[in-house]
Design a protein around this motif. Structure first.
Motif, mmCIF file in Angstrom:
data_model
loop_
_atom_site.group_PDB
_atom_site.id
_atom_site.type_symbol
_atom_site.label_atom_id
_atom_site.label_comp_id
_atom_site.label_asym_id
_atom_site.label_seq_id
_atom_site.Cartn_x
_atom_site.Cartn_y
_atom_site.Cartn_z
ATOM 1 N N LEU A 229 -66.476 -25.059 25.378
ATOM 2 C CA LEU A 229 -67.060 -26.091 24.513
ATOM 3 C C LEU A 229 -66.492 -26.097 23.108
ATOM 4 C CD1 LEU A 229 -70.816 -26.151 25.580
ATOM 5 C CD2 LEU A 229 -68.906 -27.408 26.539
ATOM 6 N N ASN B 167 -64.248 -33.418 32.672
ATOM 7 C CA ASN B 167 -63.820 -32.645 33.833
ATOM 8 C C ASN B 167 -64.022 -33.442 35.120
ATOM 9 O OD1 ASN B 167 -62.782 -30.256 35.024
ATOM 10 N ND2 ASN B 167 -64.854 -29.686 35.628
ATOM 11 N N SER C 262 -58.257 -33.423 44.264
ATOM 12 C CA SER C 262 -59.062 -32.514 43.455
ATOM 13 C C SER C 262 -58.997 -31.084 43.975
ATOM 14 C CB SER C 262 -60.500 -33.000 43.439
ATOM 15 O OG SER C 262 -61.010 -32.989 44.748
ATOM 16 N N PHE D 95 -67.706 -32.260 28.074
ATOM 17 C CA PHE D 95 -66.905 -31.459 28.995
ATOM 18 C C PHE D 95 -67.167 -31.870 30.434
ATOM 19 C CE2 PHE D 95 -65.940 -28.108 31.902
ATOM 20 C CZ PHE D 95 -64.727 -27.631 31.460
ATOM 21 N N ARG D 96 -68.429 -31.999 30.756
ATOM 22 C CA ARG D 96 -68.795 -32.366 32.126
ATOM 23 C C ARG D 96 -68.169 -33.706 32.492
ATOM 24 N NH1 ARG D 96 -73.138 -31.633 36.428
ATOM 25 N NH2 ARG D 96 -71.856 -32.674 37.958
ATOM 26 N N PRO E 112 -57.052 -29.849 26.304
ATOM 27 C CA PRO E 112 -56.374 -30.174 25.039
ATOM 28 C C PRO E 112 -55.731 -31.548 25.022
ATOM 29 C CG PRO E 112 -55.050 -28.670 26.325
ATOM 30 C CD PRO E 112 -56.314 -28.872 27.105
ATOM 31 N N LEU E 113 -55.580 -32.154 26.191
ATOM 32 C CA LEU E 113 -54.866 -33.432 26.233
ATOM 33 C C LEU E 113 -55.751 -34.626 25.879
ATOM 34 C CD1 LEU E 113 -52.787 -32.804 29.466
ATOM 35 C CD2 LEU E 113 -52.068 -32.536 27.091
ATOM 36 N N ALA F 125 -75.289 -28.573 33.541
ATOM 37 C CA ALA F 125 -74.159 -28.062 34.315
ATOM 38 C C ALA F 125 -74.434 -28.149 35.813
ATOM 39 C CB ALA F 125 -73.861 -26.628 33.910
ATOM 40 N N THR G 57 -61.275 -30.967 19.891
ATOM 41 C CA THR G 57 -60.603 -30.757 21.170
ATOM 42 C C THR G 57 -61.344 -29.669 21.924
ATOM 43 O OG1 THR G 57 -58.546 -31.267 20.071
ATOM 44 C CG2 THR G 57 -58.392 -30.312 22.252
ATOM 45 N N LEU G 58 -61.776 -29.989 23.117
ATOM 46 C CA LEU G 58 -62.488 -28.995 23.920
ATOM 47 C C LEU G 58 -61.506 -27.961 24.440
ATOM 48 C CD1 LEU G 58 -64.738 -31.366 26.054
ATOM 49 C CD2 LEU G 58 -65.499 -29.862 24.227
ATOM 50 N N PRO G 59 -61.873 -26.681 24.400
ATOM 51 C CA PRO G 59 -61.019 -25.683 25.018
ATOM 52 C C PRO G 59 -60.760 -26.051 26.486
ATOM 53 C CG PRO G 59 -62.785 -24.628 23.809
ATOM 54 C CD PRO G 59 -63.067 -26.099 23.803
ATOM 55 N N HIS G 60 -59.569 -25.858 26.935
ATOM 56 C CA HIS G 60 -59.120 -26.127 28.307
ATOM 57 C C HIS G 60 -58.871 -27.612 28.580
ATOM 58 C CE1 HIS G 60 -60.266 -21.994 28.863
ATOM 59 N NE2 HIS G 60 -61.510 -22.283 28.557
ATOM 60 N N LEU H 238 -71.188 -31.441 23.251
ATOM 61 C CA LEU H 238 -69.900 -31.043 23.828
ATOM 62 C C LEU H 238 -70.019 -30.718 25.318
ATOM 63 C CD1 LEU H 238 -68.359 -28.925 20.927
ATOM 64 C CD2 LEU H 238 -68.057 -31.336 21.477
ATOM 65 N N ALA H 239 -71.179 -30.178 25.721
ATOM 66 C CA ALA H 239 -71.367 -29.880 27.138
ATOM 67 C C ALA H 239 -71.330 -31.162 27.956
ATOM 68 C CB ALA H 239 -72.689 -29.147 27.351
ATOM 69 N N VAL I 56 -76.088 -20.487 31.267
ATOM 70 C CA VAL I 56 -75.004 -21.112 32.028
ATOM 71 C C VAL I 56 -74.456 -22.262 31.188
ATOM 72 C CG1 VAL I 56 -74.403 -22.378 34.117
ATOM 73 C CG2 VAL I 56 -76.054 -20.528 34.221
ATOM 74 N N GLN J 118 -52.896 -24.560 22.977
ATOM 75 C CA GLN J 118 -54.177 -23.954 23.347
ATOM 76 C C GLN J 118 -54.545 -22.900 22.312
ATOM 77 O OE1 GLN J 118 -55.596 -24.923 26.288
ATOM 78 N NE2 GLN J 118 -56.871 -23.303 27.058
ATOM 79 N N ARG K 15 -61.202 -34.707 37.747
ATOM 80 C CA ARG K 15 -61.287 -34.331 39.159
ATOM 81 C C ARG K 15 -61.510 -35.556 40.038
ATOM 82 N NH1 ARG K 15 -60.467 -30.571 36.733
ATOM 83 N NH2 ARG K 15 -58.443 -31.188 37.436
ATOM 84 N N PRO L 211 -60.104 -26.970 35.097
ATOM 85 C CA PRO L 211 -59.201 -27.170 33.960
ATOM 86 C C PRO L 211 -58.740 -25.878 33.293
ATOM 87 C CG PRO L 211 -61.444 -27.403 33.222
ATOM 88 C CD PRO L 211 -61.508 -27.055 34.682
ATOM 89 N N ASN M 60 -73.350 -28.155 20.642
ATOM 90 C CA ASN M 60 -73.039 -27.687 21.990
ATOM 91 C C ASN M 60 -73.603 -28.621 23.059
ATOM 92 O OD1 ASN M 60 -71.545 -25.448 21.311
ATOM 93 N ND2 ASN M 60 -73.342 -24.113 21.150
ATOM 94 N N LEU N 157 -78.409 -26.704 28.676
ATOM 95 C CA LEU N 157 -77.003 -26.684 29.079
ATOM 96 C C LEU N 157 -76.874 -26.331 30.557
ATOM 97 C CD1 LEU N 157 -74.948 -25.142 26.140
ATOM 98 C CD2 LEU N 157 -75.801 -27.437 26.471
#
Lengths: 195, 322
Positions: free
Chosen positions: B96, A67, B46, A63-64, A13-14, A191, A8-11, A59-60, B146, B75, A71, B66, A56, A187
């Motif tokens: 991550l 997210n 958004s 996440f991208r 969680p769903l 990003a 589960t990626l931080p932020h 996961l990066a 980054v 969390q 959005r 997020p 990482n 990374l």
């Protein structure tokens, strides 16, 4: 027994991620064909594990993709194809699939399933993958990814130069130090894509 | 003037403070295209976090998705505010994976600016900072990586740098020496070593065509050296432990720019010199050591040092207007 890891990626969680790493893959062309046919049952991100640098790095991309999906700004068809696209340093979707996605000759495969709805569980994904992927299962870990990474090719694709720096040539090539050298640069490149 | 009218209604729907007429017309004149473009872009889902309760000033602690903590049960990583600057809020969180700490820099919308202008400025500044950091990473300058960026929402996730700032290390030098009497006889050797490392780090940065823009001792970190492979910039002379062990890592590129002009480089050094003078007057006499190391760090450095003389005579601003 299929080795499946749930992360589960931080932020975020769903939407847990189910990751399964394979080696000695035998039916790459079949899996690729399912993607080309748009087979709904095979909505996975099928990645060529040789092009993945580290956990990482994977996961990066996830996440991208997640997210951007939330959005409402996906650039490709769905969140799974977006994971493949996120890895690419440029905006060419077809090229990103050629470089990072599964090809007919892929032997090392990382399959990622995003839990987009509650009908997908670790168990259902594990069962489905074990039925259709003919390969040896490997436990997903940072170590396993790093072991299989084709560093020279990854460097070339990201245009990461020689060793991430001209003067520091010798330092930081080991790949052991976290986020030093190429990894941090890659990374950042991912990003910033599309900016 | 139909355009001005349409923008006024747009403002009213946003609940922003009314703008003065002349300010308004100036914006319209210069940014017509942007207005048109962002006009349709603003009310999408958004961006909805910017549009909630009208007329009220946004609470400082509301992070964009997020990172909104409200909708995340179970969390594991907490997000906490650690520093607030003039333009941005700095949070400590994880990115991550729960084992990867990161600094989350968030530039909240400024209610005193026109929302469209605000978006453009925020976006430009986030991207400028991120691009400079990625460039430094590629060239092998010691900066944090980054990890992620959301230029529409105004956030950037940067690798967490362990260790202390050079500022705190210099302040803590006395205490450190009392606790480690062994190397007390070193005189000011430890400080000279530190100055040397700073000079090399700034030189490396300038060499790759980046100007920091805000060089102070708070923006220089001493990252503890983890493995023996790293730290090529370290002077080989000092092998004994000092309060200043570690690799100099530059942080906070919020004012950074890409430039290879001697003038900009000299001003960067001048700012650092002044920062030393005001923050650490007791070690100011060692600042020439920084410049010495800087002068030897790359090919064009000597010219910059000569330029620095000019800058010292007149101050930071070249033109005396504004």
């Amino acid at each position: 027994m299929e080795e499946l890891v749930t992360l589960t990626l931080p932020h975020l969680p769903l939407h847990p991620l189910f990751l399964s790493l394979f080696t000695n893959l035998e039916n790459a062309s079949f899996l690729r064909q399912q993607l080309l046919d748009g087979n709904q049952e095979f909505e996975y991100a099928f990645l060529d594990a040789r092009m993945l640098l580290s956990e990482n790095h994977v996961l990066a991309a996830c996440f991208r993709a997640l997210n951007d999906w939330q959005r409402g700004r996906l650039r490709s068809r769905n969140v799974h194809s977006e994971i493949v696209f996120s890895l690419s340093p440029n905006n060419n979707i077809a090229e990103s699939f050629r470089r990072f996605g599964i090809s007919d000759t892929t032997t090392d495969l990382l399959a990622i399933k995003v839990s987009t709805s509650s009908e997908f569980t670790a168990e259902s994904v594990r069962t489905h993958l074990s039925q259709h992927v003919q390969a040896d299962s490997v436990l997903f870990s940072d170590e396993a990814i790093r072991r299989g990474a084709d560093l020279a090719r990854i460097r070339k694709v990201y245009k990461a130069g020689g060793d991430g720096g001209k003067v520091n040539g010798a330092a930081g090539t080991g790949g052991g130090a976290a986020l030093d050298g190429v990894e941090g640069f890659i990374l950042g490149t991912m990003a910033l894509k599309g900016s | 003037m139909p355009r001005a009218l349409s923008i006024t209604t747009h403002n009213a729907s946003l609940g922003e403070a009314p703008l003065t007429p002349e300010w308004h017309s100036r914006t319209v004149a210069s940014e017509t295209a942007a207005h048109k473009m962002s006009f349709t872009a603003v009310p999408t889902a958004s961006n909805s976090y910017q549009l909630n309760d009208s007329n009220e000033v946004q609470p400082l602690h509301s992070l964009p998705p997020p990172f909104t903590t409200t909708s995340s049960p179970g969390q594991t990583s907490s997000t906490k505010l650690i520093r607030q600057g003039a333009e941005a809020l700095l949070y400590y969180t994880h990115f991550l994976s729960p084992s990867l700490p990161c600094a989350l820099k968030y530039r909240p919308p400024k209610s005193y600016r026109h929302p469209i202008l605000d978006k453009r400025l925020t976006r430009a500044r986030i991207l400028a900072e991120a691009r400079v950091l990625v460039r430094c990473k590629r060239e092998g300058v010691s900066v944090p990586a980054v990890l992620g960026a959301g230029w529409e929402e105004g956030w950037i996730a940067i690798e967490w740098v362990n260790g202390s700032t050079v500022r705190d290390a210099i302040f803590g030098r006395k205490t450190w020496r009392q606790e480690n009497q062994a190397s007390y006889e070193g005189g000011e050797k430890d400080l000279v070593g530190l100055m040397h490392k700073i000079g090399c780090a700034v030189g490396k940065l300038h060499q790759v065509g980046v100007i920091h823009g805000d060089l102070t001792t708070s923006n220089l970190m001493l990252r503890p050296t983890v493995s023996g492979a790293e730290g090529g910039e370290e002077p080989s002379a000092t092998s004994a432990a000092t309060p200043f062990d570690g690799t100099i890592t530059l942080i906070d590129f919020g004012l950074a720019a890409q430039s290879s002009q001697e003038e900009d480089r000299a001003v960067d050094l001048y700012v650092l010199e002044r920062a030393f003078g005001s923050t650490h007057p007791e070690v100011e006499h060692l600042f020439p050591e920084v410049l010495k190391a800087y002068g030897e760090s790359y090919k064009g450095a000597k010219v910059v040092l000569r330029k620095l003389e000019d800058v010292r005579m007149r101050g930071r601003k070249k033109s005396m207007i504004g």
